[in-house]
Every structure is written in C-alpha cells, then in structure tokens.
Design an enzyme around this catalytic site. Structure first.
Site, PDB file in Angstrom:
ATOM      1  N   LEU A 161      13.420  68.040 -31.083  1.00  0.00           N
ATOM      2  CA  LEU A 161      12.168  68.599 -31.605  1.00  0.00           C
ATOM      3  C   LEU A 161      11.088  67.522 -31.621  1.00  0.00           C
ATOM      4  CD1 LEU A 161      10.758  71.051 -33.009  1.00  0.00           C
ATOM      5  CD2 LEU A 161      11.459  70.018 -35.185  1.00  0.00           C
ATOM      6  N   HIS A 199      14.452  59.006 -41.848  1.00  0.00           N
ATOM      7  CA  HIS A 199      13.224  58.293 -41.498  1.00  0.00           C
ATOM      8  C   HIS A 199      12.043  59.035 -42.123  1.00  0.00           C
ATOM      9  CE1 HIS A 199       9.987  56.719 -38.924  1.00  0.00           C
ATOM     10  NE2 HIS A 199      10.808  55.722 -38.626  1.00  0.00           N
TER      11      HIS A 199
END
Length: 339
Positions: free
Chosen positions: A126, A230
C-alpha cells in the site's frame, strides 16, 4: 476520477518511481528492475488464472488519475503466503520458571522463529503519492482490497494478515535489527531487507538464531520497539484495526514491526459491502461517500463516489462517466461499501 485497476506491463516506469519514493522498509517493492517486472507479470497472470484453491497468486493494483493518466498509488493482495518461499515471523511467547524451594517465579518473554502464517492471504504494497494523500484517497485505496476479497473469497486464504512496517530511522536503520546484525547476520538492515524483498531468503535459514531468543537479553532500545510501528505507518494500522485486525504476538524478523490478522469473513468491509444493480442516468444528490467496485476479476475496477443508497432497494444510479470508469453497464452489479 481516480480508478483502481490491475497493474499492467506499461505501468513499469510508474511502479519503479513508487518503489524509489517509498524508501527503506518497503520490502514488497525493492528498487530492482527484474523483480518489479516479474511482479507485474505475476499479477497479470494471477488476474486471469483459473484456480481451485489459492496458492501463490499476487494481485497487484494501481491507482490511476484518469485526468492525467498518471499512476499515483498502488496496493496489493497476496493469495496465500509461504507456498513457494518460506515466510518467516517471530512469535512472541512466554516461558515460566518456578522454584518452590527458593520461592521464586519468573516469566520471560521469548522470540521464536516460525512459519505459522503459511497459507494466509496478505494485504500489502500500500503506497499513495504524497500529493494525493488527502480526502478519502488513502482510505479508498486501502479498503478497496476488501471489496476484491468479498467478491472472490475462494481465491484467498481464510486468514488475512498485514505486516506493519517497524521502527527505523531516517537512514533506514532499525534498533531491533542491530543486535541481529552484530551477533548473527553481519549485513546491515537495508541489505537484509532488500534481499528479502528479492526473495533471496536462504541466508535467513542459514544465519538466524535457531533457538528461542530471550527478550530480556536484547538491548533496551531493541526491546522497546518490538511490536511498534513506524510513525508513517500508524494511520494504516488504525484503518486495519477498525476493520477488525488484531495483533496476535507475531512480529517481523528484521524490524520487529507487528503483524495483524483477521479472518477473511470477519473483516468489517467484507461483511458490510453490498451488491447493487446499476441504473445509468442522472445521479440524485447524495452526501455519503462510498467505495465502489465492479464484480470482475481480470477487469477489476474500483473507485469512490457520492451515492444515494437505500436500505430498502437493491439498485443504485450511476452517471455514465462513473459507469464507464467501472466498466459496468445497465443492469450489471457493483459492490458498494460506505466510506
């Protein structure tokens, strides 16, 4: 109009650009011409392949701006991971040590290398270009994959997973990986991640620790990021959590990022999507956004639009432009999902 469609060979330059822009840690798109062209060819074959059960198909799609014919994003679904190449994770577990003689009881977290997700489907790859990260674009791109799963469930594993990018710095260095590099692998994180993306995984079986690793013996900075994502991945994780995906104590072997999972039939968007029959004409005024897709596979198309959808009726009116973008005609069906 933004349209999601299967990738094709002519999209190579755009995919290469996305691979470069995505940076370190985006393992599924290494900056490698041979691999990217192979991924495109594999996707083209997968969208036309007749199957009895999912195996090693990969459904890679792109988001195209039809005004400029520019590819501005990508998303994908792997039908069943680990069927051709080993698919590694660390499983977080607990070992208990107890002695009644000295009245001491300790619980120690462990990391054990495993292949537990072999055969699961995976939503992956994605990425949306920065200029298009606005409105509902990211949500549409992510959730459109679930319309594909809803329409063709027999082509995918019964469990669906998503590997979340773990913590790393601006140089691509992972605090979790540092101890592994120092004691076992001897190559840096970027190289190991790159080789993994290329499918060159023999070094993992040869060099990774074969016995459970005691978490308490890792450096504190490595312990701290186990199961953490992250900062740029947090929005994607929130979207998946809203779909019913949960963390089941599996983490990436390189950066310690979490893997989340959900049964295909329990994914919110799979359950909530509906099939409606198309009428083509002047669309009535509507305030609600929907993700919409056709029911095809080889000619899969998905987009977003404001629609008037009634709970009492099984039809929907589309403008000629939207119908053409989705490659549907009068009386055909589309799958719709409230944004």
């Amino acid at each position: 109009m933004l349209i999601i469609r299967p990738i094709r060979a002519s999209d190579y330059d755009a995919l290469y650009s996305i691979a470069v822009e995505s940076g370190h840690g985006f393992t599924s798109l290494p900056v490698n011409e041979e691999l990217l062209r192979s991924k495109i060819a594999r996707a083209e074959a997968s969208f036309t392949k007749q199957i009895d059960k999912p195996f090693d198909e990969g459904y890679l799609m792109v988001l195209e701006d039809t005004k400029t014919n520019e590819v501005v994003g990508t998303c994908g679904v792997e039908a069943a991971v680990g069927m051709q190449d080993a698919f590694y994770h660390y499983r977080l577990g607990t070992e208990v040590y107890h002695s009644s003689q000295i009245a001491v009881r300790n619980e120690v977290e462990t990391l054990t290398l495993c292949h537990d997700y072999t055969g699961a489907a995976e939503v992956c790859t994605l990425f949306l270009k920065e200029a298009y990260r606005k409105g509902h674009n990211g949500r549409m791109l992510s959730r459109s994959r679930f319309l594909l799963l809803a329409q063709h469930p027999h082509r995918f594993g019964e469990t669906v997973i998503a590997e979340m990018r773990g913590v790393s710095d601006e140089h691509g260095d992972s605090p979790f990986y540092e101890w592994l590099q120092y004691h076992f692998l001897g190559i840096d994180f970027v190289e190991a991640d790159y080789l993994s993306g290329l499918g060159k995984k023999a070094f993992m079986a040869e060099m990774m620790p074969r016995n459970p690793v005691y978490v308490c013996m890792l450096p504190k900075k490595a312990q701290k990021v186990i199961g953490e994502v992250h900062k740029n991945t947090k929005p994607a994780l929130r979207l998946l959590q809203a779909e019913g995906f949960k963390f089941r104590n599996y983490v990436d072997i390189f950066d310690g990022g979490p893997t989340v999972e959900c049964a295909l039939s329990d994914i919110r968007s799979v359950k909530k999507s509906r099939l409606l029959t198309v009428s083509i004409g002047r669309m009535p005024h509507a305030d609600h956004h929907f993700i919409i897709s056709n029911t095809s596979l080889a000619d899969y198309r998905a987009s977003a639009a404001k629609l008037l959808v009634s709970d009492e009726h099984d039809n929907v009116v589309l403008s000629p432009e939207i119908a053409a973008g989705l490659l549907v005609g009068e009386g055909e069906q589309i799958r719709v999902l409230a944004m």
